[in-house]
Scaffold this active site. Sequence first.
Site, PDB file in Angstrom:
ATOM      1  N   GLY A  72      42.694 -33.909 -18.099  1.00 42.99           N
ATOM      2  CA  GLY A  72      42.986 -33.102 -16.931  1.00 42.99           C
ATOM      3  C   GLY A  72      43.742 -33.891 -15.883  1.00 42.99           C
ATOM      4  O   GLY A  72      44.602 -33.352 -15.186  1.00 42.99           O
ATOM      5  N   SER A  73      43.446 -35.183 -15.775  1.00 41.98           N
ATOM      6  CA  SER A  73      44.145 -36.023 -14.801  1.00 41.98           C
ATOM      7  C   SER A  73      45.627 -36.128 -15.129  1.00 41.98           C
ATOM      8  O   SER A  73      46.480 -36.106 -14.235  1.00 41.98           O
ATOM      9  CB  SER A  73      43.510 -37.422 -14.759  1.00 41.98           C
ATOM     10  OG  SER A  73      42.210 -37.365 -14.220  1.00 41.98           O
ATOM     11  N   ASN A 152      34.810 -30.198  -7.744  1.00 39.33           N
ATOM     12  CA  ASN A 152      34.026 -30.919  -8.730  1.00 39.33           C
ATOM     13  C   ASN A 152      32.754 -31.537  -8.158  1.00 39.33           C
ATOM     14  O   ASN A 152      31.840 -31.875  -8.902  1.00 39.33           O
ATOM     15  CB  ASN A 152      34.872 -32.019  -9.378  1.00 39.33           C
ATOM     16  CG  ASN A 152      35.547 -32.908  -8.357  1.00 39.33           C
ATOM     17  OD1 ASN A 152      36.345 -32.430  -7.537  1.00 39.33           O
ATOM     18  ND2 ASN A 152      35.247 -34.188  -8.382  1.00 39.33           N
ATOM     19  N   GLN A 180      37.041 -28.152 -13.475  1.00 40.59           N
ATOM     20  CA  GLN A 180      35.627 -27.785 -13.369  1.00 40.59           C
ATOM     21  C   GLN A 180      35.396 -26.288 -13.576  1.00 40.59           C
ATOM     22  O   GLN A 180      34.316 -25.879 -14.000  1.00 40.59           O
ATOM     23  CB  GLN A 180      35.080 -28.190 -12.000  1.00 40.59           C
ATOM     24  CG  GLN A 180      34.874 -29.678 -11.840  1.00 40.59           C
ATOM     25  CD  GLN A 180      33.791 -30.237 -12.744  1.00 40.59           C
ATOM     26  OE1 GLN A 180      32.885 -29.543 -13.164  1.00 40.59           O
ATOM     27  NE2 GLN A 180      33.891 -31.509 -13.061  1.00 40.59           N
ATOM     28  N   SER A 200      40.522 -29.554 -18.952  1.00 43.07           N
ATOM     29  CA  SER A 200      40.125 -30.688 -19.787  1.00 43.07           C
ATOM     30  C   SER A 200      38.977 -30.286 -20.695  1.00 43.07           C
ATOM     31  O   SER A 200      37.972 -29.738 -20.231  1.00 43.07           O
ATOM     32  CB  SER A 200      39.710 -31.867 -18.901  1.00 43.07           C
ATOM     33  OG  SER A 200      39.370 -32.993 -19.680  1.00 43.07           O
ATOM     34  N   HIS A 202      36.581 -31.838 -22.347  1.00 40.10           N
ATOM     35  CA  HIS A 202      35.240 -32.413 -22.333  1.00 40.10           C
ATOM     36  C   HIS A 202      34.340 -31.818 -21.252  1.00 40.10           C
ATOM     37  O   HIS A 202      33.145 -32.088 -21.223  1.00 40.10           O
ATOM     38  CB  HIS A 202      35.308 -33.942 -22.200  1.00 40.10           C
ATOM     39  CG  HIS A 202      35.582 -34.453 -20.826  1.00 40.10           C
ATOM     40  ND1 HIS A 202      34.594 -34.977 -20.026  1.00 40.10           N
ATOM     41  CD2 HIS A 202      36.729 -34.565 -20.123  1.00 40.10           C
ATOM     42  CE1 HIS A 202      35.123 -35.385 -18.884  1.00 40.10           C
ATOM     43  NE2 HIS A 202      36.409 -35.148 -18.918  1.00 40.10           N
ATOM     44  N   THR A 238      52.599 -38.270 -30.505  1.00 38.62           N
ATOM     45  CA  THR A 238      52.026 -37.512 -31.611  1.00 38.62           C
ATOM     46  C   THR A 238      50.793 -36.759 -31.142  1.00 38.62           C
ATOM     47  O   THR A 238      49.909 -37.325 -30.495  1.00 38.62           O
ATOM     48  CB  THR A 238      51.642 -38.453 -32.772  1.00 38.62           C
ATOM     49  OG1 THR A 238      52.821 -39.131 -33.207  1.00 38.62           O
ATOM     50  CG2 THR A 238      51.047 -37.674 -33.927  1.00 38.62           C
ATOM     51  N   CYS A 326      34.592 -39.882 -11.602  1.00 39.11           N
ATOM     52  CA  CYS A 326      35.748 -40.767 -11.564  1.00 39.11           C
ATOM     53  C   CYS A 326      35.663 -41.796 -10.450  1.00 39.11           C
ATOM     54  O   CYS A 326      36.431 -42.749 -10.412  1.00 39.11           O
ATOM     55  CB  CYS A 326      37.030 -39.950 -11.419  1.00 39.11           C
ATOM     56  SG  CYS A 326      37.320 -38.842 -12.806  1.00 39.11           S
TER      57      CYS A 326
END
Length: 399
Positions: A72-73, A152, A180, A200, A202, A238, A326
């Site tokens: 996401g970053s 977040n 989020q 993102s 995860h 890739t 983070c």
Amino acid sequence: MPKQIYLDNAATTAVLPEVVQAMLPYFTETYGNPSSLYAVGQDAQAAISDARERIAAHLNANAAEIYFTGSGSEADNWALKATMEAYQSKGRHLITSAIEHHAILHSAEWLEKNGCEVTYLPVDADGLVNPADLQAALRPDTVLVSVIMANNEIGTIQPIAELAAITHANGSLFHTDAVQAMAHLPIDVQAMGIDMLSASAHKFHGPKGVGLLYIKKGLKLRSFIHGGAQERKRRAGTENVPGIMAMAAALDLVMPSLAERAEKAKALRDHLIERVLAEVPYSRLNGHLSQRLPNNANFSLQFIEGESILMMLAAQGVMASSGSACTSGSLDPSHVLLAIGLPHEIAHGSLRLTLGDDTTIEDIDYTVEVIKTVVEQLRSMSPLYEDFQRGKKPISAIR
């Protein structure tokens, strides 16, 4: 050994077993490079195309508007930096909010150092951006507005559709960090007027290392990573085929039950909030009471340090955080809590609890009892609390 209760789902989530199974064939069977012309490579390319279609459907987007990233970053960096570069003939002005994730704030700082002007919108005590403030900040040279969909740390949900409409009326583009919000809130990029969106895997039971950027058709963003023709010549490298397939599988699993999951989480969240505010003296809830993510509860607990309570909670089996994962190594108070008006001494004593699909009422009640015990222990060692009890130091900012 105490029971283990994971209440840090805003930091990351467990990968679902079904998602792991969806990944495995792309490690050992359909393992080819998607850019290759032979069958095992073309099968991988076909799988990516299928995943792109499925993910796009969950956002009411077109498959050609979904670009896969490593996080996401990365998606946030790409959206801000590439947009400001691509549309510099219109201007060099960016608008964002004071409570964005650091992926946005640090990108904005980088842009400022490279000739852009950035306006940081304030928020109210609940963490909400006032649409009138956005309207006042817009200028003819405003290229992009980026406002986080759901914060977040404190979980406050912004009026994205309204903010996007105001932005478009000025002829500017609108991006939202939905890292989020994805899989917690219904998202329709067309109905909400979103030009770009970051997410993102995860955060919704997919693996780490894969994210996406939705880019509305017609926007002329250039490549962010150079060196290959992948992602329709916009993002070299890739493709992470197992991760992409896992992200699609995770969304396919969680999105059909979004409303049901949200209602369950809200009931547990509200029970948690009610008990903490009623049973832990000098505590306050951060963020909007109702306009917040269904699984988020963020508290300020006066007279203690956030890091201390986290360590003591962990010793009792409760895994939580004091803010963004983070910045967990930082000793500075949360920029989000400072932005909503908390003084430094109270911002330091924050506790973020984010529930998961497997969280139970028993988990919540156990957690509250542990919080009560830990807070009492920490305050018994606090000179500030001792001074307060003796009437030497007035209490401030707790409501």
